[in-house]
Motif scaffolding. Sequence first.
Motif, short mmCIF file in Angstrom:
data_model
loop_
_atom_site.label_atom_id
_atom_site.label_comp_id
_atom_site.label_asym_id
_atom_site.label_seq_id
_atom_site.Cartn_x
_atom_site.Cartn_y
_atom_site.Cartn_z
N GLN A 43 0.86 -1.19 0.00
CA GLN A 43 0.00 0.00 0.00
C GLN A 43 0.89 1.23 0.00
O GLN A 43 1.76 1.38 0.85
CB GLN A 43 -0.93 0.03 1.22
N ILE A 44 0.66 2.09 -0.99
CA ILE A 44 1.46 3.31 -1.16
C ILE A 44 0.56 4.51 -0.87
O ILE A 44 -0.51 4.66 -1.48
CB ILE A 44 2.03 3.41 -2.58
N THR A 45 0.96 5.35 0.06
CA THR A 45 0.21 6.57 0.37
C THR A 45 0.96 7.78 -0.19
O THR A 45 2.18 7.77 -0.34
CB THR A 45 0.03 6.73 1.88
N ASP A 46 0.20 8.85 -0.48
CA ASP A 46 0.76 10.06 -1.11
C ASP A 46 1.49 9.70 -2.40
O ASP A 46 2.60 10.18 -2.67
CB ASP A 46 1.70 10.81 -0.17
N LEU A 47 0.86 8.85 -3.20
CA LEU A 47 1.46 8.35 -4.42
C LEU A 47 1.90 9.50 -5.34
O LEU A 47 1.12 10.40 -5.65
CB LEU A 47 0.47 7.46 -5.17
N ILE A 48 3.17 9.48 -5.75
CA ILE A 48 3.69 10.43 -6.73
C ILE A 48 3.33 9.91 -8.11
O ILE A 48 3.86 8.88 -8.55
CB ILE A 48 5.20 10.63 -6.58
N SER A 49 2.44 10.61 -8.80
CA SER A 49 1.92 10.13 -10.08
C SER A 49 2.28 11.09 -11.20
O SER A 49 2.21 12.32 -11.03
CB SER A 49 0.40 9.97 -10.00
N ASP A 50 2.70 10.53 -12.33
CA ASP A 50 3.01 11.32 -13.52
C ASP A 50 1.71 11.56 -14.28
O ASP A 50 1.14 10.64 -14.85
CB ASP A 50 4.00 10.55 -14.41
N ASN A 51 1.24 12.79 -14.30
CA ASN A 51 -0.07 13.08 -14.86
C ASN A 51 0.04 14.00 -16.08
O ASN A 51 0.94 14.85 -16.16
CB ASN A 51 -0.98 13.74 -13.83
N ILE A 52 -0.88 13.82 -17.01
CA ILE A 52 -1.00 14.67 -18.19
C ILE A 52 -2.19 15.59 -17.99
O ILE A 52 -3.33 15.13 -17.85
CB ILE A 52 -1.19 13.84 -19.48
N TYR A 53 -1.93 16.89 -17.94
CA TYR A 53 -3.00 17.88 -17.75
C TYR A 53 -3.27 18.60 -19.07
O TYR A 53 -2.36 18.80 -19.89
CB TYR A 53 -2.61 18.89 -16.68
N GLN A 54 -4.53 19.01 -19.24
CA GLN A 54 -4.96 19.68 -20.46
C GLN A 54 -5.53 21.05 -20.13
O GLN A 54 -6.32 21.18 -19.19
CB GLN A 54 -6.02 18.84 -21.20
N ASP A 55 -5.13 22.06 -20.90
CA ASP A 55 -5.75 23.38 -20.83
C ASP A 55 -6.69 23.47 -22.02
O ASP A 55 -6.26 23.66 -23.17
CB ASP A 55 -4.69 24.48 -20.90
N THR A 56 -8.01 23.30 -21.76
CA THR A 56 -8.98 23.24 -22.86
C THR A 56 -9.21 24.59 -23.52
O THR A 56 -9.76 24.66 -24.62
CB THR A 56 -10.32 22.69 -22.34
N VAL A 57 -8.79 25.68 -22.86
CA VAL A 57 -8.96 27.02 -23.45
C VAL A 57 -7.80 27.33 -24.39
O VAL A 57 -7.99 27.68 -25.57
CB VAL A 57 -9.06 28.09 -22.34
N LEU A 58 -6.56 27.17 -23.90
CA LEU A 58 -5.39 27.45 -24.72
C LEU A 58 -4.97 26.25 -25.56
O LEU A 58 -4.03 26.35 -26.35
CB LEU A 58 -4.22 27.88 -23.83
N LYS A 59 -5.63 25.09 -25.36
CA LYS A 59 -5.32 23.85 -26.10
C LYS A 59 -3.89 23.41 -25.86
O LYS A 59 -3.14 23.08 -26.77
CB LYS A 59 -5.60 24.04 -27.60
#
Length: 820
Positions: free
Chosen positions: A622-638
């Motif tokens: 069990q891993i708490t405060d998981l460091i995750s590599d995430n892809i974020y999107q800015d839908t306004v500026l694309k």
Amino acid sequence: MPVTGPRCRLCLPEKMRSLLFSLVLCCFSAAYSQLPPTKPCLTRGVVYSGGKPVAQATITLLSLPDSLPLQTQASASNGSFLFSNLCNGKLLRISATGFANQLVPAPADTTLVIVNLVPVTKELNAVTVNAERRAVQSYPDRTVIRVDNTPSHAASNALDILERSPGVSIDRDGQISMQGKQGTLLLIDGKKVYVNAQEAANLLRSISAQQIDHIELVPQPSAKYDASGTAGLIHIHTKSGRNTGWSGNSSLVLSAGKYARASMNSTVFYQQQKIAAAISYATGYTRNSYEIFIYRLYRTADNKIATLHNQYTFNPVTQVPHAIRTNVDYRISPVKTISLQATAYFSELTDGGKTSTHIAEPLRGKSLGSTDFSNRISRANYSGGISYRQQLNKKGDEFSMDADYSYFNRSNTQTNHNYLFDSVNSPVGSPYLLRGDNPSRIDVYSAKFDLVKTDNHQFKWETGGKMSYVNTSNRSDYERYTGTTWEQDARSNHFNYTEKIMAAYLSVKKAAGNWNITAGARLEHTVADGVQLQNNQSFSKRYTNLFPSVSIAKKLDNNQTLLFSYNRRIDRPNYQDLNPFQFILNQFTFQQGNPLLSPQFTQAVEAGWSKRNFSAKYYYSQITDLISDNIYQDTVLKLSFQQKDNVAIKSIHGISMNLSTRVWQKLSLSFYTHVFYNRMQGTIDQETFRVEAVSGSANVTAQIQLPKSWSVDLATTYQHRNYLSALLYDKGSANVTVGVGKQLFSNTWNLRLIVRDPFLWQRVYYTSYYKGVDFSIKQLTDSRQISISISYRFGKDTNRSAARKSSAAEEQVRAGATGS
């Protein structure tokens, strides 16, 4: 406003940093002065055959139960041999040309060992084959990869070998996972590697298979090791000379795929009475290409298509690395040894490519974005260390201390020119022209001591302490062209980060009958400070954590063992992941760090059973405060950008099985598989999520010994689809490698032909569906290759693994500065 916490009274002021090692060494001297007088540990004997002494026989002192070599030497003209300063040897292996190999127990005292060798007859040939070490050896608490025993490894590097190892997977950024968990403690000859995932992958690529003796995969390390690495420990042992006089090896590998590649390395060993020394040099020329396909579909609130981005990048990469490693051991007395180690690594990497982005919008029609980019990355890394060892008695008691310094320097100049065109290929707006210079420097100071004592009740106690200090300086100087002049861009910044870790541990081992119990705990106190000079934002963190561990083994009979283990571990953010700068791929895509990252913590339990060459295990983490590599999107500026965050709790339930067997006299098989259930749940952008999947992997290796010193092996690896992070779903991959080997000229030359990934199954393919954006990325590389490896060794039996240790074993995995 800076975020601060209570100041730690145990932390040294900045002005006292230069006195760190002086104070530590004074403490070491005080501890050493209290040590009791010691007696030398000696193992001595004579080799005979038919009543006559046998000269130049190879005698190897082995440890038990793993049969790892501790030291090797050749018998003198009168057949005599002597091992000193090694109290934990349990077995002697004696071999000589024309005689059958023998295994003889090493006496607990200084009794003379008399060995009578038997001349080889034809019937003994099968015995020689069966005595050969298997390529993959499974133990209840770890897995050992014997590199020399697999011909297909000849044209590989350390990263390639790990990628084909049981239970190991590597993503496109070089992040190593074991049993479905990311975050490993990487050691090379006992020295911790202080670099981030990408730079660690670069370093591993610079280590050729010819330099490696064996690799250990340890999912549940003891309290003696740094608490970092939620997935466990990977320990790479390089070769070291073990024969009196001069010995060495050299190899050349030529490869061809879409591009030609070459690598060369040479190692020379010298050993004579009190001195043992080694120096190695490796270099090469690597040409590769990356084809990256990124697809993004932006949707409106009512699920209608708003914008479609279809992006293709072609990026050819060229690198020329140089690596030098040296080690000198000086035996002050039969029980005291001092060692000096130094490494240097240099590399020049250049890439330059083009990105085409097709943009489609229902209201505006189609348009095209084009990006021309280039990067030049120079690395210059140095490390050095000194260590002292003293054997205290014949029971294996030992005192040791180490001090190390590592320096990483990386410069990165880049250009990024972006153009936008309409549907008839006419320019739209002004070009977006950017150039940057992103230098970084990391200094790592560390020192530690360890003491091993066995009391009168046969309890083996291990204790020690460690201090490390890390200072990083990162600059980001971007300029944007305004049409007439170059002006500073808002992305420019300067980030400094310091980290101090003070640790102490205590561990006890006890063997009673068929039971073997190890219990311990490690206490670590961390002080971290970061500041962005451009906007004067800062943070300060102080935390103290206890990391208990326990291992219980029950031997059912001579062939069966039960094992249970538990430990708690930590993964601190890599230094470069805390760096808030942006690394720009094109006008629409970039990557940035996160200075607000916190450590992630893991609690892990394993229960296993092994019988001869088969083992099975259940594991839970069990891993708490998981460091995750995430892809974020800015839908306004694309825009799309990648960033690490603490987002979730991750749970893993898994079962693994490992089998190594000889099907018939000439064919050996190794099979490993593990299946696990992976679940993550947490919050991203103030929205809760839950993802889960059943995944796993399989590794199969077959080895065939043919007449006249020919050999063939086949290695296959399969990784099933799985959630790589909270928002990235990995579609899975596979790999096949075939190798053919031939030994020549009394086995001093080795010729090998290797074919890698002939079916192009080794790929990267991720998808993500989040907040109205469908995202996918596919990456292809020049993975299909055919290689020829030629290696030569001189001297006699130059395959002892180096057993050096260091105080700097965790910080180098997090620094981020080695080759490509």
